[in-house]
Design a protein around this motif. Structure first.
Motif, mmCIF file in Angstrom:
data_model
loop_
_atom_site.group_PDB
_atom_site.id
_atom_site.type_symbol
_atom_site.label_atom_id
_atom_site.label_comp_id
_atom_site.label_asym_id
_atom_site.label_seq_id
_atom_site.Cartn_x
_atom_site.Cartn_y
_atom_site.Cartn_z
ATOM 1 N N ASP A 1 24.195 65.482 27.275
ATOM 2 C CA ASP A 1 24.480 64.264 26.184
ATOM 3 C C ASP A 1 23.377 63.392 26.393
ATOM 4 O OD1 ASP A 1 26.693 65.878 25.298
ATOM 5 O OD2 ASP A 1 28.176 64.728 26.391
ATOM 6 N N VAL A 2 23.177 62.833 27.666
ATOM 7 C CA VAL A 2 22.267 61.875 27.760
ATOM 8 C C VAL A 2 20.841 62.371 27.519
ATOM 9 C CG1 VAL A 2 21.019 60.682 29.851
ATOM 10 C CG2 VAL A 2 23.790 60.509 29.825
ATOM 11 N N GLU A 3 20.362 63.587 28.061
ATOM 12 C CA GLU A 3 19.140 64.007 27.712
ATOM 13 C C GLU A 3 18.850 63.955 26.099
ATOM 14 O OE1 GLU A 3 16.559 67.868 29.020
ATOM 15 O OE2 GLU A 3 18.652 67.854 29.211
ATOM 16 N N HIS A 4 19.825 64.483 25.527
ATOM 17 C CA HIS A 4 19.621 64.504 23.930
ATOM 18 C C HIS A 4 19.547 63.042 23.342
ATOM 19 C CE1 HIS A 4 20.030 65.718 19.859
ATOM 20 N NE2 HIS A 4 21.032 64.840 19.678
ATOM 21 N N GLY A 5 20.490 62.082 23.896
ATOM 22 C CA GLY A 5 20.632 61.163 23.396
ATOM 23 C C GLY A 5 19.194 60.271 23.704
ATOM 24 N N VAL A 6 18.564 60.324 24.804
ATOM 25 C CA VAL A 6 17.685 59.508 25.266
ATOM 26 C C VAL A 6 16.400 59.907 24.508
ATOM 27 C CG1 VAL A 6 15.814 58.927 27.117
ATOM 28 C CG2 VAL A 6 18.382 58.687 27.561
ATOM 29 N N LYS A 7 16.361 61.211 24.031
ATOM 30 C CA LYS A 7 15.339 61.764 23.401
ATOM 31 C C LYS A 7 15.335 61.084 21.657
ATOM 32 C CE LYS A 7 14.511 66.109 25.945
ATOM 33 N NZ LYS A 7 14.742 67.494 25.728
ATOM 34 N N VAL A 8 16.337 61.265 21.338
ATOM 35 C CA VAL A 8 16.745 60.540 20.230
ATOM 36 C C VAL A 8 16.238 59.065 20.070
ATOM 37 C CG1 VAL A 8 18.348 59.923 18.229
ATOM 38 C CG2 VAL A 8 18.138 61.999 19.363
ATOM 39 N N LEU A 9 16.598 58.277 20.993
ATOM 40 C CA LEU A 9 16.139 56.838 21.150
ATOM 41 C C LEU A 9 14.839 56.812 21.197
ATOM 42 C CD1 LEU A 9 18.698 55.258 23.773
ATOM 43 C CD2 LEU A 9 18.710 54.881 21.175
ATOM 44 N N LEU A 10 14.049 57.495 21.954
ATOM 45 C CA LEU A 10 12.600 57.574 22.005
ATOM 46 C C LEU A 10 12.060 57.770 20.753
ATOM 47 C CD1 LEU A 10 12.159 59.335 25.424
ATOM 48 C CD2 LEU A 10 11.569 56.602 24.840
ATOM 49 N N LEU A 11 12.290 58.797 20.038
ATOM 50 C CA LEU A 11 11.993 59.106 18.724
ATOM 51 C C LEU A 11 12.189 58.226 17.661
ATOM 52 C CD1 LEU A 11 12.548 63.161 18.617
ATOM 53 C CD2 LEU A 11 10.295 61.937 19.131
ATOM 54 N N ASN A 12 13.233 57.625 17.682
ATOM 55 C CA ASN A 12 13.621 56.611 16.573
ATOM 56 C C ASN A 12 12.680 55.273 16.776
ATOM 57 O OD1 ASN A 12 15.614 58.195 15.422
ATOM 58 N ND2 ASN A 12 17.302 57.075 16.506
ATOM 59 N N ARG A 13 12.516 54.913 18.369
ATOM 60 C CA ARG A 13 11.526 53.856 18.561
ATOM 61 C C ARG A 13 10.230 54.103 18.010
ATOM 62 N NH1 ARG A 13 12.103 48.711 18.952
ATOM 63 N NH2 ARG A 13 10.297 47.740 19.946
ATOM 64 N N ILE A 14 9.730 55.483 18.054
ATOM 65 C CA ILE A 14 8.408 55.628 17.984
ATOM 66 C C ILE A 14 8.191 55.582 16.414
ATOM 67 C CG2 ILE A 14 6.673 57.562 17.910
ATOM 68 C CD1 ILE A 14 7.724 58.204 20.623
ATOM 69 N N SER A 15 9.132 56.294 15.686
ATOM 70 C CA SER A 15 8.944 56.417 14.133
ATOM 71 C C SER A 15 9.334 54.850 13.498
ATOM 72 C CB SER A 15 10.021 57.526 13.795
ATOM 73 O OG SER A 15 11.502 57.142 14.090
ATOM 74 N N ASP A 16 10.224 54.226 13.930
ATOM 75 C CA ASP A 16 10.921 52.931 13.287
ATOM 76 C C ASP A 16 9.864 51.583 13.798
ATOM 77 O OD1 ASP A 16 12.809 54.441 12.271
ATOM 78 O OD2 ASP A 16 14.181 53.698 13.558
ATOM 79 N N TYR A 17 9.327 51.691 15.029
ATOM 80 C CA TYR A 17 8.610 50.648 15.408
ATOM 81 C C TYR A 17 7.088 50.521 15.702
ATOM 82 C CZ TYR A 17 13.422 48.467 15.638
ATOM 83 O OH TYR A 17 14.587 48.170 15.306
ATOM 84 N N LEU A 18 6.819 51.792 15.641
ATOM 85 C CA LEU A 18 5.401 52.139 15.833
ATOM 86 C C LEU A 18 4.455 52.916 14.872
ATOM 87 C CD1 LEU A 18 5.630 52.882 19.714
ATOM 88 C CD2 LEU A 18 4.869 50.740 19.020
ATOM 89 N N PRO A 19 4.484 52.121 13.654
ATOM 90 C CA PRO A 19 4.044 52.813 12.401
ATOM 91 C C PRO A 19 2.818 53.622 12.517
ATOM 92 C CG PRO A 19 4.117 50.504 11.864
ATOM 93 C CD PRO A 19 4.626 50.829 13.500
ATOM 94 N N ASN A 20 1.992 53.124 13.704
ATOM 95 C CA ASN A 20 0.517 53.355 13.819
ATOM 96 C C ASN A 20 0.333 54.426 14.873
ATOM 97 O OD1 ASN A 20 -0.472 51.126 11.932
ATOM 98 N ND2 ASN A 20 -0.475 49.896 13.636
ATOM 99 N N GLU A 21 1.513 54.892 15.391
ATOM 100 C CA GLU A 21 1.504 55.979 16.375
ATOM 101 C C GLU A 21 1.725 57.383 15.640
ATOM 102 O OE1 GLU A 21 0.998 57.996 19.043
ATOM 103 O OE2 GLU A 21 1.478 56.034 20.067
ATOM 104 N N ASP A 22 0.654 58.283 15.794
ATOM 105 C CA ASP A 22 0.672 59.492 15.011
ATOM 106 C C ASP A 22 1.588 60.589 15.503
ATOM 107 O OD1 ASP A 22 -0.871 59.888 17.161
ATOM 108 O OD2 ASP A 22 -2.669 60.553 16.079
ATOM 109 N N GLY A 23 2.023 60.288 16.998
ATOM 110 C CA GLY A 23 3.017 61.261 17.735
ATOM 111 C C GLY A 23 2.076 61.987 18.587
ATOM 112 N N TYR A 24 0.761 62.144 18.558
ATOM 113 C CA TYR A 24 -0.133 62.873 19.335
ATOM 114 C C TYR A 24 -0.718 61.842 20.579
ATOM 115 C CZ TYR A 24 0.120 66.656 16.149
ATOM 116 O OH TYR A 24 0.695 67.916 15.431
ATOM 117 N N LYS A 25 -1.040 60.583 20.203
ATOM 118 C CA LYS A 25 -1.839 59.938 21.206
ATOM 119 C C LYS A 25 -0.823 59.601 22.250
ATOM 120 C CE LYS A 25 -4.437 55.656 21.318
ATOM 121 N NZ LYS A 25 -3.868 55.343 22.597
ATOM 122 N N ILE A 26 0.404 59.294 21.962
ATOM 123 C CA ILE A 26 1.309 58.747 23.270
ATOM 124 C C ILE A 26 1.148 59.853 24.128
ATOM 125 C CG2 ILE A 26 3.479 59.509 21.874
ATOM 126 C CD1 ILE A 26 4.591 56.934 23.174
#
Length: 259
Positions: free
Chosen positions: A60-85
């Motif tokens: 549960d934790v593994e899944h939840g942390v991944k969701v938090l990371l992806l949400n943070r990247i997509s919501d607060y880092l609009p200039n992040e293309d997903g590959y550079k990081i």
């Protein structure tokens, strides 16, 4: 080659060690006071069920942390293309490079992910990388993210605890007993992580119990799970935990005994 013992020879050998079989229809006084083989098999069963429960929490934790990371990247880092990081993680600290290479190597050798390997093994986006990364790799990536990207206090706190949660995950996944030496002096810490003290005070865990490695790991797991769980998941796992506690008390053998 050494001859394999028969069942009767094995039982005789165990009895000589001082273990009785009174709860398994065999009588024998031994060197260990009030120790019966039934206690050991019951504790083994309890430990197995505990590991299964804790492993579910870790997943549960593994899944939840991944969701938090992806949400943070997509919501607060609009200039992040997903590959550079991902490439920044790869080219950053040594642990990032090692975890990246391990993740890609596992992807290439996973028979269930051949198509994904063909498309992304050279340059995976973060949503693919997080899908295939190990728990250890997730821990390293989360620490890197919190140190190098704009994040939240919640994710920072989770990141500081995730390494301890990883210990429980690995123990459960590899069937390492949890209850053995739970409060052993060999596992006692001279100094516990500062963050654990505040958490343990809030959830009512005795101060003296938080100086043991396994307790630090367990406290971290429970805290992270509570931080990321939905209300529905929380109730589901709470009910399972209560049933497990009831299982612990099926017998009164351990009330005055120290196994």
């Amino acid at each position: 080659m050494k001859r394999k013992l028969t069942t009767e020879e094995l039982i005789t050998h165990i009895k000589r060690k001082g273990i009785t079989f009174n709860h398994m229809t065999k009588d024998e006084n031994g060197k260990y006071e009030d120790l019966d083989f039934a206690y050991l098999t019951d504790l083994a069963a309890i430990d197995m069920q505990l590991r299964q429960f804790l492993l579910e929490l870790c997943l549960d934790v593994e899944h939840g942390v991944k969701v938090l990371l992806l949400n943070r990247i997509s919501d607060y880092l609009p200039n992040e293309d997903g590959y550079k990081i991902v490439q920044d993680f790869r080219n950053g600290p040594d642990f990032g490079s090692r975890q990246y290479e391990l993740t890609i190597d596992n992807l290439k050798h996973n028979q269930y992910l051949k198509e994904m390997s063909r498309k992304y093994s050279q340059n995976p986006p973060v949503w693919v990388f997080l899908e295939i990364v190990s728990f250890g790799g997730l821990t390293a990536f989360t620490e890197y993210f919190c140190n190098n990207r704009k994040t939240t206090k919640k994710l920072e706190k989770i990141s500081s605890l995730l390494r301890y949660c990883k210990n429980i995950r690995n123990a459960c996944a590899h069937n390492t007993p949890i209850l053995v030496n739970l409060f052993s002096n060999s596992d006692r810490l001279d100094k516990r992580p500062r963050i654990i003290q505040g958490i343990s005070n809030n959830i009512g865990i005795p101060n003296q119990d938080t100086y043991y490695e396994k307790m630090v790991d367990l406290i971290s797991l429970f805290y992270i799970h509570k931080s990321i769980q939905s209300e529905l998941l929380g109730k589901f796992q709470y009910n399972k935990g209560q049933k497990l506690i009831q299982r612990f008390h099926r017998h009164d053998w351990y009330e005055k005994k120290k196994i």
